[in-house]
Design a protein around this motif. Structure first.
Motif, PDB file in Angstrom:
ATOM      1  N   ALA A   1       0.825  -1.211   0.000  1.00  0.00           N
ATOM      2  CA  ALA A   1       0.000   0.000   0.000  1.00  0.00           C
ATOM      3  C   ALA A   1       0.862   1.266   0.000  1.00  0.00           C
ATOM      4  CB  ALA A   1      -0.942  -0.015   1.207  1.00  0.00           C
ATOM      5  N   GLN A   2       2.068   1.188   0.597  1.00  0.00           N
ATOM      6  CA  GLN A   2       2.963   2.347   0.633  1.00  0.00           C
ATOM      7  C   GLN A   2       3.517   2.693  -0.748  1.00  0.00           C
ATOM      8  OE1 GLN A   2       4.951   0.221   4.431  1.00  0.00           O
ATOM      9  NE2 GLN A   2       6.270   1.760   3.492  1.00  0.00           N
ATOM     10  N   TYR A   3       3.510   1.708  -1.662  1.00  0.00           N
ATOM     11  CA  TYR A   3       4.218   1.894  -2.931  1.00  0.00           C
ATOM     12  C   TYR A   3       3.331   1.820  -4.170  1.00  0.00           C
ATOM     13  CZ  TYR A   3       8.541   1.272  -0.218  1.00  0.00           C
ATOM     14  OH  TYR A   3       9.573   1.399   0.676  1.00  0.00           O
ATOM     15  N   VAL A   4       2.011   1.802  -3.978  1.00  0.00           N
ATOM     16  CA  VAL A   4       1.113   1.723  -5.136  1.00  0.00           C
ATOM     17  C   VAL A   4       1.309   2.957  -6.017  1.00  0.00           C
ATOM     18  CG1 VAL A   4      -1.306   1.791  -5.855  1.00  0.00           C
ATOM     19  CG2 VAL A   4      -0.613   0.301  -3.980  1.00  0.00           C
ATOM     20  N   GLU A   5       1.358   2.742  -7.340  1.00  0.00           N
ATOM     21  CA  GLU A   5       1.478   3.863  -8.281  1.00  0.00           C
ATOM     22  C   GLU A   5       0.278   3.834  -9.214  1.00  0.00           C
ATOM     23  OE1 GLU A   5       5.990   4.140  -9.607  1.00  0.00           O
ATOM     24  OE2 GLU A   5       5.332   2.062  -9.456  1.00  0.00           O
ATOM     25  N   PRO A   6      -0.243   5.008  -9.601  1.00  0.00           N
ATOM     26  CA  PRO A   6      -1.412   5.030 -10.475  1.00  0.00           C
ATOM     27  C   PRO A   6      -1.128   4.324 -11.797  1.00  0.00           C
ATOM     28  CG  PRO A   6      -0.669   7.278  -9.908  1.00  0.00           C
ATOM     29  CD  PRO A   6       0.240   6.331  -9.218  1.00  0.00           C
ATOM     30  N   GLY A   7      -2.066   3.501 -12.249  1.00  0.00           N
ATOM     31  CA  GLY A   7      -1.930   2.852 -13.552  1.00  0.00           C
ATOM     32  C   GLY A   7      -1.058   1.613 -13.569  1.00  0.00           C
ATOM     33  N   ILE A   8      -0.422   1.296 -12.438  1.00  0.00           N
ATOM     34  CA  ILE A   8       0.421   0.087 -12.390  1.00  0.00           C
ATOM     35  C   ILE A   8      -0.234  -0.913 -11.435  1.00  0.00           C
ATOM     36  CG2 ILE A   8       2.719  -0.860 -11.921  1.00  0.00           C
ATOM     37  CD1 ILE A   8       3.155   1.321 -13.828  1.00  0.00           C
ATOM     38  N   PRO A   9      -0.773  -2.036 -11.971  1.00  0.00           N
ATOM     39  CA  PRO A   9      -1.362  -3.031 -11.068  1.00  0.00           C
ATOM     40  C   PRO A   9      -0.334  -3.506 -10.033  1.00  0.00           C
ATOM     41  CG  PRO A   9      -1.802  -3.598 -13.376  1.00  0.00           C
ATOM     42  CD  PRO A   9      -0.819  -2.456 -13.380  1.00  0.00           C
ATOM     43  N   MET A  10      -0.781  -3.637  -8.789  1.00  0.00           N
ATOM     44  CA  MET A  10       0.088  -4.119  -7.707  1.00  0.00           C
ATOM     45  C   MET A  10      -0.424  -5.494  -7.291  1.00  0.00           C
ATOM     46  SD  MET A  10       2.551  -3.665  -5.445  1.00  0.00           S
ATOM     47  CE  MET A  10       2.982  -1.930  -5.237  1.00  0.00           C
ATOM     48  N   LEU A  11       0.340  -6.529  -7.597  1.00  0.00           N
ATOM     49  CA  LEU A  11      -0.082  -7.894  -7.276  1.00  0.00           C
ATOM     50  C   LEU A  11       0.589  -8.332  -5.969  1.00  0.00           C
ATOM     51  CD1 LEU A  11      -1.109  -7.639 -10.115  1.00  0.00           C
ATOM     52  CD2 LEU A  11      -0.137  -9.868 -10.665  1.00  0.00           C
ATOM     53  N   VAL A  12      -0.222  -8.544  -4.942  1.00  0.00           N
ATOM     54  CA  VAL A  12       0.314  -9.004  -3.663  1.00  0.00           C
ATOM     55  C   VAL A  12       0.235 -10.529  -3.648  1.00  0.00           C
ATOM     56  CG1 VAL A  12       0.076  -8.918  -1.157  1.00  0.00           C
ATOM     57  CG2 VAL A  12      -0.521  -6.907  -2.534  1.00  0.00           C
TER      58      VAL A  12
END
Ligand code: PLP
Length: 469
Positions: free
Chosen positions: A401-412
């Motif tokens: 959550a600290q590193y989410v960037e707009p337009g880039i999916p973050m897969l945990v």
């Protein structure tokens, strides 16, 4: 494809050779001589493949001594819907703020270790059979690895498993998972000691070379290259499910302990998979987070390793880290040997000179979590989505959550299901995690375990009596 050692002292060997060995003869770890590169066209052509077929494609780049039809058979058996609970094997579920969960815990033991171990459960018997050999796998476990190994190897006729566990120190669910197996080739040995003492017995027996050779002892620990290779596959799968065109990037957040899971992500990125960031999440045992923040690697001893509520990450000496350092120093094996010598003498080494490359060249960022943030994350994911996550996955979500960037999916990466760690769920939410379908009666099944004193000779005698020859 040949493999070399991170410390330079091994003649290049094939996949099947290094598969059955532990450390390289010089004390280093096996790595591919050259990392294969996947073109955008090739990547695009894999989009519609089911998981097992994608696995055959990716693994074939690392395995040149098993023919392609055989490899396809092995992955088809390893990644089938008879073994995994999800139709997609590894499902992708959206959370919020661009974050999704990559479900790596749909296998028989409800944790991501199954992803690699199910492949070893196919490829070990195949390679042994070809060589007319047998293997007695010896290991120690505090939970996830031991059960994943046992479920993968159960019923195989040229492999036996001797798994030491600390008597009375695993959760009731974990004990039931392992000890309820009745297969004659699975030997659960509970020793009257803690995990480190059990691990010391394994090390003592594995370094007794005459004993090791006589009883064909082997290991499936996290440095096994076959496990890393199998883990590379789900980074490709996750990217393919989260994107629609080959120019899109995604980031991955990885709850980490021994650096095995995220190392596979590093390899996938080097292969050309469009990965933007690899976010390493630790718990309170933050040796790796500290490294990526400061450039100093300072592992801690057992006395300074905290017992936390994400216990599968309670590791202070990350066994796979050497493979990343090998790349970081430009694949200079002499430098790696010198660093590990320094580590032995001083207790740390300093690579802060490379700090500017951690993110810019390798995409690495890191963060740590605490008991409080873990519980808070479990609660907020539940409140916002109705999805229940396990404590390790919560560490991943918290740091992601600290590193989410707009337009880039973050897969945990979802590294375990909550049912395995119900006590923590109850603390977070006030009620226990639901037991997955089909496992309701697990804890009442008859259990098969031998309790031994925590002594090398007692375990040695047990193996001598029960090993496969
Ligand atoms: C093993 C494990 C981890 C850590 O993975 P590494 O490959 O050791 O970094 C994280 N979460 C769970 C649930 C695990 O079982």
């Amino acid at each position: 494809m040949k493999y070399i050692s991170t410390r330079g002292g091994m003649t290049p060997q094939g996949f099947s050779d290094i598969l059955l060995e532990g450390l390289a003869p010089d004390g280093g770890l096996a790595v591919p001589e050259i990392i294969p590169v996947v073109s955008r066209e090739q990547l695009e052509s894999w989009r519609a493949l089911p998981y097992h077929a994608l696995a055959a494609e990716v693994l074939s780049l690392f395995v040149s001594d098993i023919d392609r039809p055989t490899l396809e058979q092995l992955t088809r058996k390893a990644y089938s819907t008879e073994v995994f609970q999800s139709e997609d094997i590894v499902p992708l579920r959206p959370l919020y703020d661009g974050m999704s969960l990559l479900g790596l815990s749909e296998g028989p033991t409800l944790a991501f270790k199954d992803m690699a171990m199910q492949f070893l459960g196919q490829v070990f018997p195949y390679v042994l059979n070809k060589r007319g050999a047998t293997l007695n796998i010896l290991g120690a476990t505090s939970g996830d690895t031991g059960s994943a190994a046992e479920y993968a190897m159960r019923g195989k006729d040229n492999v036996s498993v001797f798994m030491l566990s600390p008597d009375g120190r695993m959760s009731a669910f974990q004990r039931a998972q392992m000890y309820s197996l009745q297969d004659p080739n699975i030997h659960n040995v509970a020793v009257k000691g803690n995990f480190d003492q059990a691990q010391d017995i394994v090390k003592a027996l594995a370094s007794d070379l005459a004993f090791k050779a006589k009883w064909h002892l082997g290991a499936v620990n996290s440095i096994n290259w076959g496990r890393i290779a199998a883990q590379v596959v789900y980074y490709f799968h996750g990217w393919l499910r989260a994107t629609t065109t080959a120019d899109q990037q995604v980031s991955f957040a990885v709850p980490s302990g021994n650096f095995g899971n995220i190392l596979a992500g590093h390899i996938a990125r080097k292969m050309g998979l469009p990965i933007r960031r690899l976010i390493l999440a630790t718990n309170e045992n933050n040796v790796l987070e500290e490294f990526f923040r400061t450039g100093i690697y300072r592992p801690r001893d057992a006395d300074h390793t905290f017992v936390t509520s994400s216990p599968s990450m309670d590791i202070s000496r990350a066994s796979n880290f050497e493979r990343f350092v090998f790349d970081l120093v430009g694949r200079d094996a002499e430098r790696v040997s010198a660093l590990w010598r320094e580590l032995g003498e001083k207790g740390y080494f300093d690579l802060s000179a490379y700090q500017s490359e951690f993110e810019s060249k390798y995409g690495f960022l890191a963060g740590a979590s605490s008991h409080e943030s873990r519980l808070a994350t479990i609660r907020s994911v539940m409140d916002r989505t109705g999805v229940l996550i396990d404590p390790h996955t919560a560490d991943g979500v918290k740091v992601a959550a600290q590193y989410v960037e707009p337009g880039i999916p973050m897969l945990v990466l979802e590294t375990a299901l909550p049912a395995k760690f119900s006590e923590v769920i109850e603390e977070a939410l006030g009620y226990p995690a639901p037991v997955p379908l089909g496992l309701e009666d697990l804890e009442s099944l008859p259990q098969r375990v031998t309790v031994l004193p925590c002594e090398v000779d007692a375990v040695r005698a047990y193996i001598t009596e029960h090993a496969r020859v």
